[in-house]
Design an enzyme around this catalytic site. Structure first.
Site, short mmCIF file in Angstrom:
data_model
loop_
_atom_site.label_atom_id
_atom_site.label_comp_id
_atom_site.label_asym_id
_atom_site.label_seq_id
_atom_site.Cartn_x
_atom_site.Cartn_y
_atom_site.Cartn_z
N ASP A 170 0.87 -1.17 0.00
CA ASP A 170 0.00 0.00 0.00
C ASP A 170 0.92 1.23 0.00
O ASP A 170 2.09 1.14 0.39
CB ASP A 170 -0.87 -0.03 1.26
CG ASP A 170 -1.73 1.21 1.39
OD1 ASP A 170 -2.43 1.56 0.42
OD2 ASP A 170 -1.70 1.83 2.47
N ASP A 211 -0.13 5.00 0.95
CA ASP A 211 -0.36 6.02 1.96
C ASP A 211 -0.41 5.40 3.36
O ASP A 211 -1.19 4.50 3.62
CB ASP A 211 -1.63 6.79 1.63
CG ASP A 211 -1.56 7.43 0.24
OD1 ASP A 211 -0.45 7.83 -0.17
OD2 ASP A 211 -2.60 7.50 -0.43
#
Length: 181
Positions: free
Chosen positions: A11, A13
């Site tokens: 991922d 953020d």
């Protein structure tokens, strides 16, 4: 035929770089890398993993930023990582709003399916995922990928870790244990 590429699905953020409130993204031009993230990613490379970023970017579809703003910010992130010696194989992102019902917004499987279509030699049995949300965890579960939950202190699937660096250290220890057996 099974693939041979070992992938770390990451991922973006709050796993690699800082996340912001939706309304704050419009003014962001320079990514703030999380402490230890570039070093963790470099260590992954040394362990033989390639990295694919899988990221929900509903802030595009919901009008907080434009596709051009996302592209500029993400390109700057990749440049900063490259300056630290990190190569990201690819990025797959979902630009749709949360209410659009698309098949690529995590935890839906679309982002990893896109990666598998583009790189059919990915070996999911020797890959893993790291992220900071239940959406990441559920995506990993759908593909039976080991999951490392960054700052997810309680998880019913996967391994809670304090940072991407801690996740990579666990992967390294597991890899050493596998070689010894």
């Amino acid at each position: 035929m099974s693939g041979y590429r070992r992938i770390a699905f990451l991922d973006r953020d709050d796993t690699i770089s800082r996340d912001y409130a939706d309304s704050e993204w419009a003014g962001k031009r320079e990514p703030e890398l999380l402490t230890g993230a570039p070093e963790a990613m470099a260590r992954l490379q040394s362990l033989g993993y390639e990295m694919i970023i899988v990221t929900n970017q509903y802030i595009i579809g919901e009008g907080f930023i434009t596709l051009q703003e996302y592209t500029r910010f993400h390109q700057r992130l990749l440049e900063r990582l490259a300056a630290a010696g990190v190569t990201v194989l690819d990025t797959f992102f979902c630009p749709h709003g949360r209410s659009e019902g698309c098949g690529c917004c995590k935890p839906e499987p679309g982002l990893i399916l896109q990666a598998l279509a583009k790189y059919p030699d990915i070996d999911l049995s020797h890959s893993f995922m790291a992220g900071d949300s239940w959406r990441d965890r559920e995506l990993a579960r759908r593909f039976s990928l080991p999951f490392y939950g960054v700052n997810m202190h309680k998880s019913n699937y996967g391994h809670p870790v304090a940072s991407l660096w801690e996740a990579v250290e666990r992967v390294a220890r597991q890899q050493e244990a596998d070689h010894e057996s």
